[in-house]
Design an enzyme around this catalytic site. Structure first.
Site, PDB file in Angstrom:
ATOM      1  CD  GLU A  33      -6.876  -5.220   3.839  1.00 17.86           C
ATOM      2  OE1 GLU A  33      -6.293  -5.938   4.632  1.00 17.86           O
ATOM      3  OE2 GLU A  33      -6.577  -5.169   2.627  1.00 17.86           O
ATOM      4  CG  ASP A  39      -1.551  -1.194   1.621  1.00 16.72           C
ATOM      5  OD1 ASP A  39      -1.475  -2.147   0.847  1.00 16.72           O
ATOM      6  OD2 ASP A  39      -2.171  -1.229   2.689  1.00 16.72           O
TER       7      ASP A  39
HETATM    8  C1  FRU Z   1      -3.741  -3.776   2.610  1.00 13.85           C
HETATM    9  C2  FRU Z   1      -3.130  -4.180   3.926  1.00 13.85           C
HETATM   10  C3  FRU Z   1      -3.509  -3.197   5.014  1.00 13.85           C
HETATM   11  C4  FRU Z   1      -2.405  -3.353   6.005  1.00 13.85           C
HETATM   12  C5  FRU Z   1      -1.225  -3.575   5.104  1.00 13.85           C
HETATM   13  C6  FRU Z   1      -0.168  -4.465   5.679  1.00 13.85           C
HETATM   14  O1  FRU Z   1      -3.073  -4.235   1.506  1.00 13.85           O
HETATM   15  O2  FRU Z   1      -3.533  -5.472   4.264  1.00 13.85           O
HETATM   16  O3  FRU Z   1      -4.788  -3.385   5.547  1.00 13.85           O
HETATM   17  O4  FRU Z   1      -2.268  -2.218   6.803  1.00 13.85           O
HETATM   18  O5  FRU Z   1      -1.721  -4.151   3.913  1.00 13.85           O
HETATM   19  O6  FRU Z   1       0.965  -4.485   4.896  1.00 13.85           O
END
Ligand code: FRU
Length: 738
Positions: A458, A288
């Site tokens: 998310e 992300d």
């Molecule tokens: C989304 C996610 C988020 C988390 C991150 C961990 O892709 O799962 O929810 O904060 O990646 O790397």
């Protein structure tokens, strides 16, 4: 004769004595073959009251143990915890050999306590139901009193330990090295570590002059071959002693003897699928984007980053900056794990009014710490994002009721005079308000019964946009799995926000910001100039991301996109278009003019000097009775990506099944990737291609498809096909992007 017999008898006795003296028989500490644990002390319920006769109800087939049973903490399923402690014994041999299996987690281990002090702890090197031999070297403790503890201190999936046949011996059963130390003088910039992607992770703890300063990292140190190298930066420890402690490794592992210090880190930055005009990390992994903030003329991008490998792990915030939204400068890693947890997604704001007391105009990061629980924490920077200090009273927001409690996205809401946080809480978005970023009040929840719920919610983002002179609020919510074409994708809602609650307008949800397979977890820049809402997404999909065929780095971001509200003819949509800055990087442009297509029309060479980084612009105008038409990117190896407009069926599909490499994961090429298409007189097309990505924007971003591809050589032809009728291609132009 008598004498001879005596001699033989003596020789036999001597040889028996020799055997017992130089190769004494093993001492069994436990074989877990009886009807109970004997003198072992049982605490908790994980190990039951007696050894298990193999697998327990609900457990996969347990193998590799000896005799009739083993110690198995699966009693009452994975949700039990407990400890088995041996009676005291004296260490009389050089090694303790045992069999171990189960989950690979720091909370499930077998431990040796010598005179009450823990001297070694081991977990299963991999997650497995098949027990494998393990050896502790205990030479230095011979003659001392010891006990062994088998511990399962964790509830959840893969949370159990399997142990059998614990034996003192003078022969190691494996070449496993536990707590293996490698010490260096920090007189160069890096310690270089060799990585093998398919190797299991080794827990590496760094000691500076014998003292641990940060949590351990999990590194896939090469076992049989070296795929690439990663650098551990040690420049700031100049003159000091740096020790790497590897929790468990083997003498025979390829990478072990090659770990070395160096002043240079040479790696192939320009590997084949490295994007040319998209952001990708210098090396290592990204997922992300972790909110982006605009500050004093610079766009900051923080991102989920593993600095020690090209797969997910060791989550930290990488950092990069740009002033033109195309050329990125790699900055030092922004925020690193601490005792609260690894650093998951979050956001950054500029605290103009110094509400938090970290300084006027301080850059404040609000992120999820992922440890035993997910909690929200703060870190701030007063040097423009180069160094961050963690807030001493972290975490600032916790809620033990949630396992999935993450990805805070914060903004200053002028109308209600407070900070607003959107937080993903399992399958809803919870809004919190705060006067100072430190104390948070729950305001409301959004999401029950609306949108897609086929996965975990998310990375939310809530922001205003103007539509026909009116303010509308947009809420982005990423979901994995549950995407319209499988795996991860980002849905959005349009409505109103009053400082407390978000209410969605009635629209045909779920609506997706991008129907392609490779745009996830995207959010927008805080404080971007001229009220622009600039978005960037992670250009990948959790379905296959850890295996995409790159080496020194893995994954990049979409092109930055400007978000606006528009109508698709039927209803309001969130449109995205490449930011205008990208136009400045068009170097040469090749004009193909306008032409008519009946059946097939092939442009053999779309670019003279094709470096696989270009943009195609054109308008496609079908005649009244054209049912469907397509254009296809193709190379000399017949690798191709097909973009099919099915006007009768009302869909725009992308087919990458023959686009190039695909065998790395079976979920990568699975047929048509579909988006809804409203019937229009003409379709304005922008297609951005960058080495390993295609981004298609139709009608000013009303419909978007982002899909990664891994062709052996660049696509250089464009082939149009029309089923019935004709297609007018207008003003086709190909821009090289540099
Ligand atoms: C989304 C996610 C988020 C988390 C991150 C961990 O892709 O799962 O929810 O904060 O990646 O790397």
């Amino acid at each position: 004769m008598k004498l001879n017999f005596n001699i033989i008898f003596c020789l036999l006795t001597f040889s028996v004595w020799m055997t017992s003296c130089f190769s004494p028989s093993d001492i069994v500490i436990a074989d877990f073959d009886g009807d109970n644990y004997g003198a072992w002390k049982i605490e908790g319920n994980a190990f039951g009251t007696a050894p298990a006769p193999g697998n327990l109800p609900g457990q996969q087939n347990v193998q590799g143990y000896t005799g009739k049973g083993l110690a198995n903490s699966f009693h009452e399923g994975e949700n039990s915890i407990g400890t088995l402690t041996s009676p005291e014994f004296t260490i009389e041999r050089d090694y303790i050999n045992f069999l171990i299996g189960g989950g690979k987690n720091i909370d499930m281990y077998m431990e040796l306590l010598v005179e009450g002090k823990s001297v070694v702890k081991s977990t299963s090197p991999i997650e497995t139901e098949t027990l494998a031999p393990f050896t502790w070297n205990v030479k230095e403790h011979i003659g001392r009193k010891a006990v062994i503890r088998i511990v399962d201190n964790r509830r959840g999936g893969w949370e159990y330990i399997l142990i059998d046949r614990i034996v003192q011996s003078n022969k190691p059963e494996t070449d496993i090295l536990v707590d293996y130390k490698l010490t260096f003088q920090a007189d160069q910039k890096y310690i270089l570590i060799q990585i093998e992607e398919n190797a299991s992770e080794t827990r590496v703890t760094v000691l500076i002059e014998g003292v641990q300063e940060a949590p351990h990292s999990d590194i896939r140190i090469a076992q049989t071959k070296i795929d690439y190298w990663v650098p551990l930066k040690i420049e700031k420890y100049k003159g000091k002693e740096v020790t790497l402690v590897l929790d468990q490794t083997r003498e025979s592992y390829t990478g072990l003897s090659r770990i070395k210090t160096s002043d240079t880190f040479d790696f192939n930055y320009n590997e084949k699928f490295r994007p040319e005009f998209h952001f990708s990390p210098q090396y290592g992994w990204t997922n992300d984007p972790n909110d982006m903030v605009y500050h004093n003329g610079t766009y900051h991008l923080f991102y989920q980053h593993n600095p020690y490998g090209s797969m997910w792990g060791n989550m930290s915030w990488g950092h990069a900056t740009t002033t033109d939204l195309k050329n990125w400068k790699h900055e030092p890693v922004g925020i690193v794990p601490d005792s609260i947890g690894t650093i998951f997604s979050g956001s950054v704001v500029i605290d103009q009014k110094n509400t938090a007391g970290f300084g006027k105009g301080a850059m404040v990061a609000i992120y999820t710490a992922h440890g035993q629980a997910q909690t929200q924490c703060l870190a701030y920077s007063t040097d423009g994002g180069i160094t961050f200090t963690k807030y001493e009273n972290n975490p600032v927001l916790t809620d033990p009721a949630y396992i999935d409690f993450r990805d805070p996205k914060v903004f200053w809401h002028q109308a209600s005079n407070q900070w607003i946080m959107s937080l993903a809480t399992t399958q809803v978005i919870t809004f919190y308000g705060s006067p100072d970023l430190k104390s948070w009040t729950r305001l409301s929840d959004f999401g029950t019964g609306i949108g897609n719920h086929n996965g975990v919610w998310e990375c939310p983002d809530l922001f205003p946009l103007t539509y026909n002179g009116q303010t509308k609020w947009v809420l982005l919510v990423s979901i994995n799995p549950g995407g319209p074409n499988g795996g991860s994708a980002t849905q959005y809602f349009i409505g109103n926000f009053d400082g407390k609650e978000f209410k969605a307008d009635p629209l045909p949800y779920p609506l997706w910001i991008d129907y392609g397979r490779d745009n996830y977890a995207g959010v927008t820049w805080d404080s971007a100039p001229d009220n622009r809402r600039i978005f960037i997404g992670w250009m990948s999909n959790w379905d296959y991301t850890n295996q995409v065929p790159t080496l020194n780095f893995r994954n990049g971001m979409t092109v930055p996109r400007e978000l606006t509200l528009a109508s698709n003819g039927n209803h309001i949509v969130l449109a995205s278009n490449p930011v205008k800055e990208i136009d400045d990087f068009r170097s040469t442009s090749h004009e193909f003019g306008s032409f008519e297509v009946t059946r097939t029309y092939r442009i053999k060479n779309i670019l003279e000097n094709n470096r696989a980084a270009y943009e195609i612009e054109m308008t496609l105008r079908p005649t009244a009775h054209t049912g469907s038409f397509s254009f296809t990117l193709e190379n000399q190896k017949s690798e191709q990506v097909v973009f099919l407009f099915d006007l009768a069926g009302g869909t725009l599909t992308v087919d990458r099944d023959q686009s190039g490499l695909k065998a790395f994961n079976e979920k990568f090429a699975t047929g048509s990737i579909e988006a809804p298409l409203t019937k229009k007189e003409a379709y304005i097309i922008r297609l951005l291609v960058d080495r390993s990505s295609t981004e298609l924007f139709v009608n000013n971003g009303e419909v978007v498809q982002t899909n990664c591809v891994f062709p052996d050589i660049p696509y250089h032809s464009l082939v149009f096909d029309v089923q019935d009728g004709t297609l007018n291609v207008e003003n086709m132009i190909v821009h090289e992007i540099k």
